[in-house]
Each structure stands twice: as structure tokens, then as C-alpha cells.
Design a protein around this motif. Structure first.
Motif, short mmCIF file in Angstrom:
data_model
loop_
_atom_site.label_atom_id
_atom_site.label_comp_id
_atom_site.label_asym_id
_atom_site.label_seq_id
_atom_site.Cartn_x
_atom_site.Cartn_y
_atom_site.Cartn_z
N PRO A 70 22.09 13.37 62.51
CA PRO A 70 22.64 12.25 61.73
C PRO A 70 21.84 11.92 60.47
CG PRO A 70 21.52 11.43 63.69
CD PRO A 70 21.56 12.92 63.82
N SER A 71 20.54 12.32 60.45
CA SER A 71 19.72 12.01 59.28
C SER A 71 20.17 12.79 58.04
CB SER A 71 18.24 12.31 59.56
OG SER A 71 18.00 13.70 59.55
N MET A 72 20.91 13.88 58.26
CA MET A 72 21.43 14.65 57.13
C MET A 72 22.20 13.75 56.18
SD MET A 72 22.89 18.02 59.10
CE MET A 72 23.86 18.46 57.67
N LEU A 73 23.11 12.95 56.75
CA LEU A 73 23.96 12.09 55.94
C LEU A 73 23.27 10.78 55.61
CD1 LEU A 73 26.72 11.68 54.61
CD2 LEU A 73 27.54 10.74 56.78
N SER A 74 22.64 10.17 56.61
CA SER A 74 22.06 8.84 56.41
C SER A 74 20.87 8.84 55.45
CB SER A 74 21.63 8.25 57.76
OG SER A 74 20.62 9.05 58.36
N LYS A 75 20.05 9.90 55.48
CA LYS A 75 18.86 9.94 54.62
C LYS A 75 19.04 10.77 53.35
CE LYS A 75 15.21 9.20 58.06
NZ LYS A 75 13.95 9.75 58.64
N TYR A 76 19.88 11.81 53.43
CA TYR A 76 19.94 12.75 52.31
C TYR A 76 21.34 12.93 51.73
CZ TYR A 76 15.41 13.82 54.35
OH TYR A 76 14.14 13.71 54.86
N GLY A 77 22.34 12.27 52.31
CA GLY A 77 23.69 12.34 51.78
C GLY A 77 24.34 13.70 51.94
N ILE A 78 23.90 14.47 52.94
CA ILE A 78 24.42 15.81 53.18
C ILE A 78 25.47 15.77 54.29
CG2 ILE A 78 23.85 18.17 53.89
CD1 ILE A 78 21.00 17.65 52.85
N GLU A 79 26.69 16.19 53.95
CA GLU A 79 27.75 16.24 54.95
C GLU A 79 27.54 17.44 55.87
OE1 GLU A 79 30.26 14.24 55.53
OE2 GLU A 79 30.38 12.95 53.76
N ALA A 80 27.67 17.21 57.16
CA ALA A 80 27.51 18.30 58.13
C ALA A 80 28.65 19.31 57.97
CB ALA A 80 27.50 17.74 59.55
N GLU A 81 28.30 20.59 57.99
CA GLU A 81 29.28 21.66 57.89
C GLU A 81 29.42 22.36 59.25
OE1 GLU A 81 27.93 24.13 54.70
OE2 GLU A 81 28.10 22.54 53.20
N MET A 82 30.28 23.37 59.31
CA MET A 82 30.57 24.03 60.58
C MET A 82 29.31 24.56 61.25
SD MET A 82 33.06 24.63 62.63
CE MET A 82 34.53 24.49 61.60
N GLU A 83 28.41 25.15 60.47
CA GLU A 83 27.18 25.70 61.05
C GLU A 83 26.34 24.63 61.73
OE1 GLU A 83 25.33 29.37 58.83
OE2 GLU A 83 26.05 27.94 57.34
N HIS A 84 26.30 23.44 61.15
CA HIS A 84 25.51 22.36 61.74
C HIS A 84 26.13 21.90 63.07
CE1 HIS A 84 24.88 21.96 57.27
NE2 HIS A 84 23.65 22.16 57.70
N TYR A 85 27.46 21.76 63.07
CA TYR A 85 28.14 21.37 64.31
C TYR A 85 27.96 22.45 65.38
CZ TYR A 85 30.47 17.32 62.23
OH TYR A 85 30.73 16.10 61.65
N THR A 86 28.02 23.71 64.97
CA THR A 86 27.85 24.81 65.93
C THR A 86 26.45 24.77 66.55
OG1 THR A 86 29.41 26.21 64.71
CG2 THR A 86 27.89 27.31 66.22
N CYS A 87 25.44 24.47 65.74
CA CYS A 87 24.08 24.36 66.26
C CYS A 87 23.99 23.25 67.30
CB CYS A 87 23.10 24.08 65.13
SG CYS A 87 22.72 25.49 64.08
N MET A 88 24.63 22.11 67.02
CA MET A 88 24.56 20.99 67.96
C MET A 88 25.31 21.30 69.26
SD MET A 88 22.59 18.71 66.80
CE MET A 88 22.96 17.42 68.02
N VAL A 89 26.45 21.96 69.14
CA VAL A 89 27.19 22.36 70.34
C VAL A 89 26.36 23.34 71.16
CG1 VAL A 89 29.20 23.66 71.18
CG2 VAL A 89 29.49 21.93 69.38
N ASP A 90 25.71 24.27 70.48
CA ASP A 90 24.83 25.24 71.13
C ASP A 90 23.67 24.52 71.82
OD1 ASP A 90 23.92 27.71 71.92
OD2 ASP A 90 23.04 28.24 70.00
N LEU A 91 23.09 23.55 71.13
CA LEU A 91 21.96 22.78 71.66
C LEU A 91 22.36 22.03 72.94
CD1 LEU A 91 19.06 21.69 71.35
CD2 LEU A 91 19.99 19.89 69.86
N TYR A 92 23.47 21.30 72.86
CA TYR A 92 23.95 20.57 74.04
C TYR A 92 24.34 21.52 75.16
CZ TYR A 92 24.23 16.14 71.44
OH TYR A 92 23.94 15.00 70.74
N GLY A 93 25.03 22.61 74.79
CA GLY A 93 25.50 23.55 75.80
C GLY A 93 24.37 24.21 76.57
N ARG A 94 23.36 24.67 75.85
CA ARG A 94 22.22 25.32 76.52
C ARG A 94 21.50 24.35 77.45
NH1 ARG A 94 19.24 29.79 72.71
NH2 ARG A 94 21.05 30.44 71.47
N ALA A 95 21.51 23.07 77.08
CA ALA A 95 20.86 22.06 77.91
C ALA A 95 21.75 21.59 79.06
CB ALA A 95 20.45 20.87 77.05
N GLY A 96 22.99 22.10 79.11
CA GLY A 96 23.92 21.70 80.16
C GLY A 96 24.55 20.35 79.95
#
Length: 266
Positions: free
Chosen positions: A147-173
Motif C-alpha cells: 500500500p505504501s506504493m500509492l500512499s507514499k509515492y503515488g505509484i499505482e499497482a500494476e499486474m506484476e505487483h498484484y501477482t507478487c502479493m498473490v504469490d506471497l499470500y499463497g505460499r504462506a497458505g
């Protein structure tokens, strides 16, 4: 990419007596990185030194990238530290190098150091940072940086960022969080994102969600061999052999060959 051909042309260039410049060495080092030719990359590094061409941020960053992609992170870091005026590309390269080699904590340390010296991150930086969180299993760190991407730097999350987060959550179960993120994301999930979720389902033998992810992949790319293989693996682990056989028959009908084993680092 024809990396070997590029290296052969470089040798012909040297034999012809034509002197390489910064851009030549940068391209050759990219070729070494592309085919993971560490020994050749070290020889090119020696050529750079012998050429007498003054070091600049472009050639040194190319060296960092080459060593990192060839797996020698110690050499990559030594070259990185020798860069007198590091730019954003240099920082992204070392952060991404550590992340891709499974050194998530080292990547995050460099990210913190980058911010302290006043270099502002961009979209690539955050792909590397989130990938580092994935490899180190740092869910809370990922939840802080995303979330700091947008809140601190004004960067909109792209597909690669969402994929990383899905991967992160998924690997952690943490599939509830992964599904919630997918449902609320403003982009239409692609094959890579669904593939990350399916791989996590395979890791944790989550059949229900795995079947859903596989179905989404089939609708986007009907002959995707990995999705069939992972789904078959989950069904086998659950002892649902009738479904395994049905899936194999379907693969045969659609002429889908099981993909050979590969090793991949995000």
C-alpha cells in the motif's frame, strides 16, 4: 534471445581490431547475464578494466546485473559498492539481484538504504521489493510495502505487483487474503497471476481453489500444460484418482503434453 550469437559477434569484433566502448560492453554483459555465462562475464569484466575506459554508472550497473543473474551476489555487491554515483537503475539492479537469488532480507536492507540516501523508488523497485518478500516469506513486510506504493509515492499497482502479493499470500497458505485481493483488484487477472495462485494451491494441496484457478487459466489459455499438471498433482494427493484419469484423458484429447520440470525464480 540470441545471447550466444551476440558473444560470438563480440569475439569477431575484437579480432577485427575494432575497439569496444561503454555501450558495447553493456550489451555483451547483458548477453552474459542472459545465458548465465559467469566465466565469460568475468573475462569481459577483465576486458573492461584493460580497455582503460573510465568507469561509468552504465557499465558498472551492467556488471552488477551480470554477476547477480549468474548467481554471484558477492561480486555483484562489490561492484555495486564501487559505483560512486548510484542511480535508480543501479539500486533496482542490486535489490532485484538479491531478491532473485533468494536473499530477501538483503534486498530489503538495500531498499531501506536506498531510501535513506534520498533515491525515490519506482514501479520496478516495488516489483523487486515484493519479490524479496515472497522469497523470504515476509507477509507483514509485503503488506506494509504494497500500500505504501500509492500512499507514499503515488505509484499505482500494476499486474506484476498484484501477482507478487498473490504469490506471497499463497505460499504462506493465506488463501482468504489472496482471493480477497484478486476480487478487489482494478485489473483483470492474467494467466501469470492465476498461475501463481494455482502453484500455491499445489504447494498446500488446496483442491477447491486450485480447480477454480485452473479453470480461469483454461479460459485464458486453453492449452496451458502447467495448470493441468498441478491440478493432476493435487487430485492425486487427495486420492481422487478418477478425476486424475479424466484430466489425463482431457490432456490427451487436447494434445497437451506434460511440461518438463523447470526451475524458476520470480
Amino acid at each position: 534471445m540470441r545471447f550466444i550469437d551476440a558473444l560470438k559477434l563480440f569475439l569477431l569484433m575484437l579480432k577485427s581490431g575494432t575497439r569496444p566502448n561503454h555501450f558495447t560492453f553493456s550489451s555483451v554483459l547483458d548477453a552474459c547475464a542472459g545465458c548465465s555465462c559467469l566465466l565469460t562475464g568475468m573475462q569481459v569484466h577483465l576486458c573492461v578494466i584493460k580497455s582503460g575506459i573510465p568507469d561509468d554508472v552504465i557499465s558498472l550497473t551492467s556488471l552488477v546485473d551480470m554477476y547477480a543473474k549468474c548467481g554471484d551476489t558477492d561480486a555483484a555487491f562489490l561492484v555495486f559498492e564501487s559505483i560512486p554515483k548510484k542511480n535508480l537503475v543501479s539500486w533496482n539492479t542490486i535489490i532485484g539481484g538479491f531478491a532473485s537469488n533468494g536473499l530477501g532480507n538483503r534486498a530489503l536492507e538495500e531498499f531501506d538504504r536506498m531510501k535513506k540516501v534520498g533515491v525515490k523508488p519506482d514501479e520496478v523497485t516495488f516489483v523487486n521489493v515484493l519479490s524479496a518478500c515472497v522469497h523470504a516469506g515476509l507477509v507483514e513486510e509485503g503488506e506494509k510495502h504494497f500500500p505504501s506504493m500509492l500512499s507514499k509515492y503515488g505509484i499505482e499497482a500494476e499486474m506484476e505487483h498484484y501477482t507478487c502479493m498473490v504469490d506471497l499470500y499463497g505460499r504462506a497458505g493465506q488463501f482468504d487474503k489472496a482471493v480477497k485481493l484478486i476480487e478487489n483488484m482494478p485489473l483483470e487477472p492474467d494467466v501469470v497471476l492465476w498461475g501463481a495462485l494455482l502453484a500455491a494451491c499445489g504447494l498446500h494441496s488446496n483442491l477447491v481453489l486450485g480447480e477454480y484457478a485452473a479453470d480461469r487459466i483454461h479460459k485464458l489459455e486453453s492449452k496451458h500444460p502447467v495448470s493441468y499438471s498441478i491440478l493432476s498433482k493435487i487430485q492425486g494427493e487427495k486420492g481422487i484418482w478418477s478425476s486424475v484419469n479424466e484430466l489425463r484423458d482431457l490432456m490427451s484429447v487436447k494434445q497437451i503434453r506434460k511440461q518438463k520440470a523447470i526451475s524458476r525464480v520470480l
